[in-house]
Scaffold this motif. Structure first.
Motif, PDB file in Angstrom:
ATOM      1  N   ALA A 130       0.838  -1.197   0.000  1.00  0.00           N
ATOM      2  CA  ALA A 130       0.000   0.000   0.000  1.00  0.00           C
ATOM      3  C   ALA A 130       0.873   1.247   0.000  1.00  0.00           C
ATOM      4  N   GLY A 131       0.305   2.317  -0.543  1.00  0.00           N
ATOM      5  CA  GLY A 131       0.974   3.608  -0.540  1.00  0.00           C
ATOM      6  C   GLY A 131      -0.007   4.701  -0.207  1.00  0.00           C
ATOM      7  N   LEU A 157       4.842   4.044  -6.079  1.00  0.00           N
ATOM      8  CA  LEU A 157       5.730   3.058  -5.453  1.00  0.00           C
ATOM      9  C   LEU A 157       4.982   1.765  -5.160  1.00  0.00           C
ATOM     10  N   ALA A 158       3.745   1.882  -4.685  1.00  0.00           N
ATOM     11  CA  ALA A 158       2.934   0.695  -4.414  1.00  0.00           C
ATOM     12  C   ALA A 158       2.624  -0.058  -5.709  1.00  0.00           C
ATOM     13  N   VAL A 159       2.298   0.677  -6.760  1.00  0.00           N
ATOM     14  CA  VAL A 159       2.015   0.042  -8.052  1.00  0.00           C
ATOM     15  C   VAL A 159       3.256  -0.686  -8.562  1.00  0.00           C
ATOM     16  N   GLY A 162      -7.604  -8.488   7.019  1.00  0.00           N
ATOM     17  CA  GLY A 162      -7.052  -9.788   7.361  1.00  0.00           C
ATOM     18  C   GLY A 162      -5.772 -10.142   6.616  1.00  0.00           C
ATOM     19  N   ARG A 163      -5.163  -9.173   5.969  1.00  0.00           N
ATOM     20  CA  ARG A 163      -3.975  -9.432   5.162  1.00  0.00           C
ATOM     21  C   ARG A 163      -2.767  -8.672   5.691  1.00  0.00           C
ATOM     22  N   LYS A 164      -1.574  -9.228   5.416  1.00  0.00           N
ATOM     23  CA  LYS A 164      -0.322  -8.585   5.807  1.00  0.00           C
ATOM     24  C   LYS A 164       0.017  -7.551   4.737  1.00  0.00           C
ATOM     25  N   VAL A 165       0.091  -6.283   5.159  1.00  0.00           N
ATOM     26  CA  VAL A 165       0.288  -5.182   4.219  1.00  0.00           C
ATOM     27  C   VAL A 165       1.638  -4.511   4.467  1.00  0.00           C
ATOM     28  N   LEU A 166       2.369  -4.315   3.401  1.00  0.00           N
ATOM     29  CA  LEU A 166       3.605  -3.542   3.416  1.00  0.00           C
ATOM     30  C   LEU A 166       3.257  -2.133   2.974  1.00  0.00           C
ATOM     31  N   LEU A 167       3.559  -1.146   3.805  1.00  0.00           N
ATOM     32  CA  LEU A 167       3.338   0.245   3.438  1.00  0.00           C
ATOM     33  C   LEU A 167       4.634   0.806   2.875  1.00  0.00           C
ATOM     34  N   VAL A 168       4.554   1.451   1.705  1.00  0.00           N
ATOM     35  CA  VAL A 168       5.745   2.047   1.082  1.00  0.00           C
ATOM     36  C   VAL A 168       5.584   3.559   1.030  1.00  0.00           C
ATOM     37  N   GLU A 169       6.720   4.248   1.218  1.00  0.00           N
ATOM     38  CA  GLU A 169       6.756   5.706   1.261  1.00  0.00           C
ATOM     39  C   GLU A 169       7.886   6.206   0.377  1.00  0.00           C
ATOM     40  N   SER A 180       3.246  10.852   7.862  1.00  0.00           N
ATOM     41  CA  SER A 180       2.484  10.249   6.767  1.00  0.00           C
ATOM     42  C   SER A 180       2.422   8.732   6.916  1.00  0.00           C
ATOM     43  N   ALA A 181       3.541   8.127   7.284  1.00  0.00           N
ATOM     44  CA  ALA A 181       3.574   6.671   7.477  1.00  0.00           C
ATOM     45  C   ALA A 181       2.676   6.264   8.639  1.00  0.00           C
ATOM     46  N   LEU A 182       2.696   7.018   9.728  1.00  0.00           N
ATOM     47  CA  LEU A 182       1.831   6.724  10.873  1.00  0.00           C
ATOM     48  C   LEU A 182       0.359   6.813  10.473  1.00  0.00           C
ATOM     49  N   TYR A 183       0.020   7.820   9.688  1.00  0.00           N
ATOM     50  CA  TYR A 183      -1.350   7.963   9.185  1.00  0.00           C
ATOM     51  C   TYR A 183      -1.729   6.730   8.357  1.00  0.00           C
ATOM     52  N   GLY A 184      -0.839   6.325   7.455  1.00  0.00           N
ATOM     53  CA  GLY A 184      -1.113   5.155   6.623  1.00  0.00           C
ATOM     54  C   GLY A 184      -1.290   3.892   7.448  1.00  0.00           C
ATOM     55  N   VAL A 185      -0.415   3.676   8.411  1.00  0.00           N
ATOM     56  CA  VAL A 185      -0.510   2.500   9.286  1.00  0.00           C
ATOM     57  C   VAL A 185      -1.841   2.516  10.029  1.00  0.00           C
ATOM     58  N   GLU A 186      -2.199   3.668  10.580  1.00  0.00           N
ATOM     59  CA  GLU A 186      -3.455   3.796  11.334  1.00  0.00           C
ATOM     60  C   GLU A 186      -4.662   3.461  10.456  1.00  0.00           C
TER      61      GLU A 186
END
Length: 172
Positions: free
Chosen positions: A63-64, A72-74, A106-113, A121-127
């Motif tokens: 996710a991005g 980056l996510a794409v 229910g899925r394991k998500v990798l957040l990319v920045e 921004s990353a904290l917002y995405g994680v939340e």
């Protein structure tokens, strides 16, 4: 055999660092600016970053956060052959309302920045991803400005993995 350039060398080639006086998204003033968004418009760099992220992370979905994290996510999703999701900057009150676009529950998500500074921004995405039912334990960033993001993310149980640290860019 041709020597492949490092991510750091490619960032320099595509002028991802500029010097001057800049106000950052965090409100801080900086003598340099990391412009990953413009650098990522070059297919060679975007492809390389997507490949690096996909090879370093274990995930079901990548996710991005809009705007910088989306390409980056794409690229990472394409390199890994996995789905991607988008975290909007704000919920919509029309169409398909909500902040997260994509199946993350229910899925394991990798957040990319693109760049991390304080980690806001990353904290917002994680939340937002966690609120949508995702498991998020890792954020990967192209460049970490080394100004608190590692500690801020660790405080919520997330590990930050940078491809490049700003100190590496400044010492070239």
């Amino acid at each position: 055999m041709v020597n492949e350039k490092t991510i750091t060398e490619l960032l320099i080639d595509y002028k991802a660092i500029e010097f001057g006086d800049f106000i950052l998204a965090s409100g801080a003033i900086s003598r340099y600016y990391i412009d990953i968004k413009t650098a990522m418009t070059h297919p060679a760099l975007l492809n390389r970053v997507g490949t690096e992220f996909s090879e370093r992370g274990s995930f079901d979905v990548v996710a991005g956060v809009a705007v910088g994290g989306v390409p980056l996510a794409v690229a990472t999703g394409l390199a890994a052959g996995k789905e991607y999701a988008i975290v909007r900057s704000a919920a919509r009150d029309h169409g398909k309302a909500g902040v997260v676009i994509g199946d993350v529950k229910g899925r394991k998500v990798l957040l990319v920045e693109d760049v991390t500074t304080s980690g806001g921004s990353a904290l917002y995405g994680v939340e937002q991803l966690r609120a949508a039912g995702a498991t998020v334990t890792t954020v990967m960033t192209v460049v970490d400005r080394e100004q608190g993001a590692v500690e801020a993310l660790a405080a919520v149980g997330v590990r930050l993995v940078p491809l490049v640290r700003v100190s590496e860019l400044l010492h070239l």
